[in-house]
Design an enzyme around this catalytic site. Sequence first.
Site, mmCIF file in Angstrom:
data_model
loop_
_atom_site.group_PDB
_atom_site.id
_atom_site.type_symbol
_atom_site.label_atom_id
_atom_site.label_comp_id
_atom_site.label_asym_id
_atom_site.label_seq_id
_atom_site.Cartn_x
_atom_site.Cartn_y
_atom_site.Cartn_z
ATOM 1 N N ASP A 17 8.101 9.079 -5.875
ATOM 2 C CA ASP A 17 6.846 8.867 -5.599
ATOM 3 C C ASP A 17 6.385 9.867 -6.583
ATOM 4 O O ASP A 17 6.358 10.808 -7.370
ATOM 5 C CB ASP A 17 6.832 9.427 -4.488
ATOM 6 N N ASP A 69 -6.419 18.250 11.346
ATOM 7 C CA ASP A 69 -5.414 17.505 10.438
ATOM 8 C C ASP A 69 -4.361 18.120 9.541
ATOM 9 O O ASP A 69 -4.954 19.572 8.721
ATOM 10 C CB ASP A 69 -6.401 17.260 9.850
ATOM 11 N N ARG A 110 -1.910 8.389 9.378
ATOM 12 C CA ARG A 110 -0.114 8.296 9.346
ATOM 13 C C ARG A 110 -0.844 7.137 8.283
ATOM 14 O O ARG A 110 -1.348 6.929 7.979
ATOM 15 C CB ARG A 110 -0.512 6.962 10.289
ATOM 16 N N ALA A 111 0.633 6.934 7.409
ATOM 17 C CA ALA A 111 0.695 5.850 5.729
ATOM 18 C C ALA A 111 0.237 4.957 6.762
ATOM 19 O O ALA A 111 -0.763 3.643 5.652
ATOM 20 C CB ALA A 111 2.082 6.158 5.364
ATOM 21 N N GLU A 169 -3.405 18.153 2.996
ATOM 22 C CA GLU A 169 -4.790 17.836 2.166
ATOM 23 C C GLU A 169 -6.030 18.268 3.252
ATOM 24 O O GLU A 169 -7.100 18.651 3.075
ATOM 25 C CB GLU A 169 -4.761 15.824 2.177
ATOM 26 N N THR A 173 -2.161 4.114 8.682
ATOM 27 C CA THR A 173 -3.394 3.743 8.199
ATOM 28 C C THR A 173 -4.611 3.872 7.437
ATOM 29 O O THR A 173 -5.837 3.902 7.540
ATOM 30 C CB THR A 173 -4.278 3.763 10.052
ATOM 31 N N LYS A 216 -11.771 10.326 7.945
ATOM 32 C CA LYS A 216 -11.389 10.284 6.472
ATOM 33 C C LYS A 216 -10.479 9.992 5.872
ATOM 34 O O LYS A 216 -9.294 9.438 7.021
ATOM 35 C CB LYS A 216 -11.387 11.811 6.682
ATOM 36 N N ASP A 238 11.820 12.668 1.217
ATOM 37 C CA ASP A 238 12.312 13.572 2.674
ATOM 38 C C ASP A 238 11.918 13.302 4.006
ATOM 39 O O ASP A 238 12.617 13.931 4.290
ATOM 40 C CB ASP A 238 11.653 14.671 1.988
ATOM 41 N N MET A 241 -5.857 6.895 7.105
ATOM 42 C CA MET A 241 -6.671 7.391 7.873
ATOM 43 C C MET A 241 -7.166 8.447 8.933
ATOM 44 O O MET A 241 -5.693 8.921 9.480
ATOM 45 C CB MET A 241 -7.913 6.533 8.753
HETATM 46 N N1 LIG Z 1 -4.690 13.471 5.504
HETATM 47 C C1 LIG Z 1 -5.199 13.178 5.346
HETATM 48 N N2 LIG Z 1 -5.839 12.413 6.155
HETATM 49 C C2 LIG Z 1 -6.440 10.933 5.330
HETATM 50 N N3 LIG Z 1 -6.292 10.228 4.636
HETATM 51 C C3 LIG Z 1 -5.456 10.536 3.725
HETATM 52 C C4 LIG Z 1 -4.354 11.777 4.295
HETATM 53 N N4 LIG Z 1 -3.466 12.172 3.202
HETATM 54 C C5 LIG Z 1 -3.456 10.979 2.399
HETATM 55 N N5 LIG Z 1 -4.667 10.120 2.998
HETATM 56 C C6 LIG Z 1 -4.869 8.915 2.186
HETATM 57 O O1 LIG Z 1 -3.933 8.054 2.209
HETATM 58 C C7 LIG Z 1 -3.277 7.300 0.977
HETATM 59 C C8 LIG Z 1 -1.574 7.016 1.454
HETATM 60 O O2 LIG Z 1 -0.711 9.289 1.716
HETATM 61 P P1 LIG Z 1 0.389 8.466 1.940
HETATM 62 O O3 LIG Z 1 0.189 10.016 2.143
HETATM 63 O O4 LIG Z 1 1.171 7.697 2.531
HETATM 64 O O5 LIG Z 1 0.809 8.358 0.409
HETATM 65 P P2 LIG Z 1 0.534 8.881 -1.183
HETATM 66 O O6 LIG Z 1 0.717 10.668 -0.760
HETATM 67 O O7 LIG Z 1 -0.957 9.206 -1.904
HETATM 68 O O8 LIG Z 1 1.524 8.893 -2.294
HETATM 69 P P3 LIG Z 1 3.132 8.780 -2.372
HETATM 70 O O9 LIG Z 1 3.861 8.061 -1.538
HETATM 71 O O10 LIG Z 1 3.563 8.835 -3.467
HETATM 72 O O11 LIG Z 1 3.726 10.217 -1.602
HETATM 73 C C9 LIG Z 1 -3.789 8.456 0.641
HETATM 74 O O12 LIG Z 1 -3.276 7.977 -0.908
HETATM 75 C C10 LIG Z 1 -4.421 8.811 0.886
HETATM 76 O O13 LIG Z 1 -6.166 8.032 0.200
#
Ligand SMILES: Nc1ncnc2c1ncn2[C@@H]1O[C@H](COP(=O)(O)OP(=O)(O)OP(=O)(O)O)[C@@H](O)[C@H]1O
Length: 677
Positions: free
Chosen positions: A304, A341, A374-375, A345, A377, A392, A515, A379
């Site tokens: 990751d 949220d 959600r991963a 982040e 969307t 966002k 995890d 968003m």
């Molecule tokens: N709390 C949040 N609210 C809105 N968008 C988010 C949030 N957290 C992450 N994102 C967006 O969603 C994308 C995907 O997040 P995700 O957690 O799935 O992967 P990642 O953390 O970037 O990568 P990794 O697989 O290395 O953990 C992020 O790159 C970011 O642009």
Amino acid sequence: MSKVQKKKLLTGPIVRNALKDSFIKLNPMTLIKNPVMFVVEIGTIIVLLMVLFPGYFGAKESVGFNISVFFILLFTVLFANFAEALAEGRGKAQADSLKKTKRESFANKLVGDVVKKVSSSELRKGDVVLVSQGELIPGDGEVIEGLASVDESAITGESAPVIKEAGGDFNSVTGGTRVVSDEIKVRITSDPGESFLDRMILLVEGAKRQKTPNEIALNTLLISLTIIFLIVVVTLRPIASYLGINLDIPVLISLLVCLIPTTIGGLLSAIGIAGMDRVTQFNVVAMSGKAVEAAGDINTMILDKTGTITFGNRMASEFVPVGKETETDLALWATVSSLKDETPEGRSVIELNKKLGYPYEAGLEEGGQFIEFRAETRMSGMDLRDGLKVRKGAVDSIKNWVLSQRGQIPANLDQKSNAIASMGGTPLAVAVNDRIYGLIYLKDTVKPGMKERFDELRKMGIKTIMCTGDNPLTASTIAAEAGVDSFIAESTPENKIEVIRREQKEGKLVAMTGDGTNDAPALAQADVGLAMNSGTSAAKEAANMVDLDSDPSKIIEVVAIGKQLLMTRGALTTFSIANDIAKYFAIIPAMFTLAIPEMNVLNVMGLGSPSSAIISALIFNAIVIPLLIPLAMRGVKYKPMSSVKLLRQNIFIYGLGGIIVPFIGIKVIDLLVSMWV
Ligand SMILES: Nc1ncnc2c1ncn2[C@@H]1O[C@H](COP(=O)(O)OP(=O)(O)OP(=O)(O)O)[C@@H](O)[C@H]1O
Ligand SMILES: [K+]
Ligand SMILES: [Mg+2]
């Protein structure tokens, strides 16, 4: 980065117990599991009978010779038993300390709304318990309500308490750990005797230790060699006697023991146990020896980005307005989108807003509906009661969302988001309905030393693939900075399984860490799946290793330990077989000189007498086992390089060394024996 617990390799009680166990393991029923040593034991018994009843066998050799052979053979078996017992002892000592953690405790079981006090051993899967400050968590489970800090030092050795909370990826708790503040409701996820602690105790104790496929293959080779030499030695006597040469049974047994692979036969199981133990000392629980070995054979590693390659505390560090929007408006909507949220982040956005001192009118969110991150969307946000939809998320996702409402994309959005991404940051776009206000700059840093570690992996011939949900530009920046071989951006957990399957189809072994619950299928699919102890129980159950320190980058060291295990086994096997060949040349001339004194011309090594030559070879054969125990337990020195190079180097050092060392060793022992006799 990851902490290695330096524990003392051997303590007095472990050595004392191992000495005792060496004798207990003489039991033929136990020893038969180690066929090479079993053959030596049979030989020992035959020689003993010849010592006790010399007349019956019509022995030609002196009783003194036979007695010496008997004792050396006995010690050969004892030394092998000692090696195994020593390796097991460390696990047993650790199991004992874990067992102390596994105290019986009481539990506040919830039956409907009533709290019933029961014993922890009465809890079953699905029961719900209440655990308050100061109490032990009575079993493995998932927090279904509340938040608490938990002291997990009993299991992880880490004294700082960790936060466990309902929902998300940090909800799993382990039986035997203690709540140090607040109160949580826990749903029990394991039946008695099947908890994480129970499994861990069984594993370190070695009770569940099964031979790995590699070990079974090697064992088959050792058994084959033993059978071949057995046939050779047994047929030697009638052939020799046909030629009028009388070969004595103790001499033939000595020859047999020198020829069969006793060194590796004696150390094999110690090497395996010690390899597992090295992983445990590293605070990683491997569910099987097979997993550790697979780690040594890994071709591809999937990592990751966030939290593994980078520190992962991705923090909002700047609000960047776009178009004609103001920073004040952007800050407001960024904050509104993050009010509920709970991701790191999301919380960091609220923090940044506070730090920059922007006003925020409380109550805006009342009656609104929270949209969880959600991963899929990418968003998160809020639908307000007056119809405003605040979001966002990843820039691409927000752009599509705005376009679907016929909104406009500000002209400088791409330029600004690329600027953030090319610094390795994650840009999050903020929009309300069809209007984009700007970007949140999430900063993350690559952990120090990553480049060197990936260089090492490359030298070992391991390909690294970084998987991230982030956009391609951020991904490529971080990938270049960290030095991974390739990367996959905008990936979902499902992608990971595809990548793993693709690699496996090409015949590669794949390792990954994870995890979350959505990592579980990929963890199960991978050949080495390392779950974080902080993760969900689904992830921990799917994986074949659990890192108690929850440091995902540890997978790199686990691979190194696996490689070291395979190398140690290979090196000692080469050494053992080379040794046996050398001993053959020392003992055969002596044997025939015993029968035909004229053959003394064969005595190129200039050994004292034929019987001292045989005794010396046999003594060397025995003491090489304890001399190699430290190497078997510690593992051979490991320098990252390709498998081919490694193999060549090993054959050179351990093969050639294995041939030379016995000549020197046997000569020295012969000098001592001749002096003494
Ligand atoms: N709390 C949040 N609210 C809105 N968008 C988010 C949030 N957290 C992450 N994102 C967006 O969603 C994308 C995907 O997040 P995700 O957690 O799935 O992967 P990642 O953390 O970037 O990568 P990794 O697989 O290395 O953990 C992020 O790159 C970011 O642009
Ligand atoms: K041998
Ligand atoms: Mg993530």
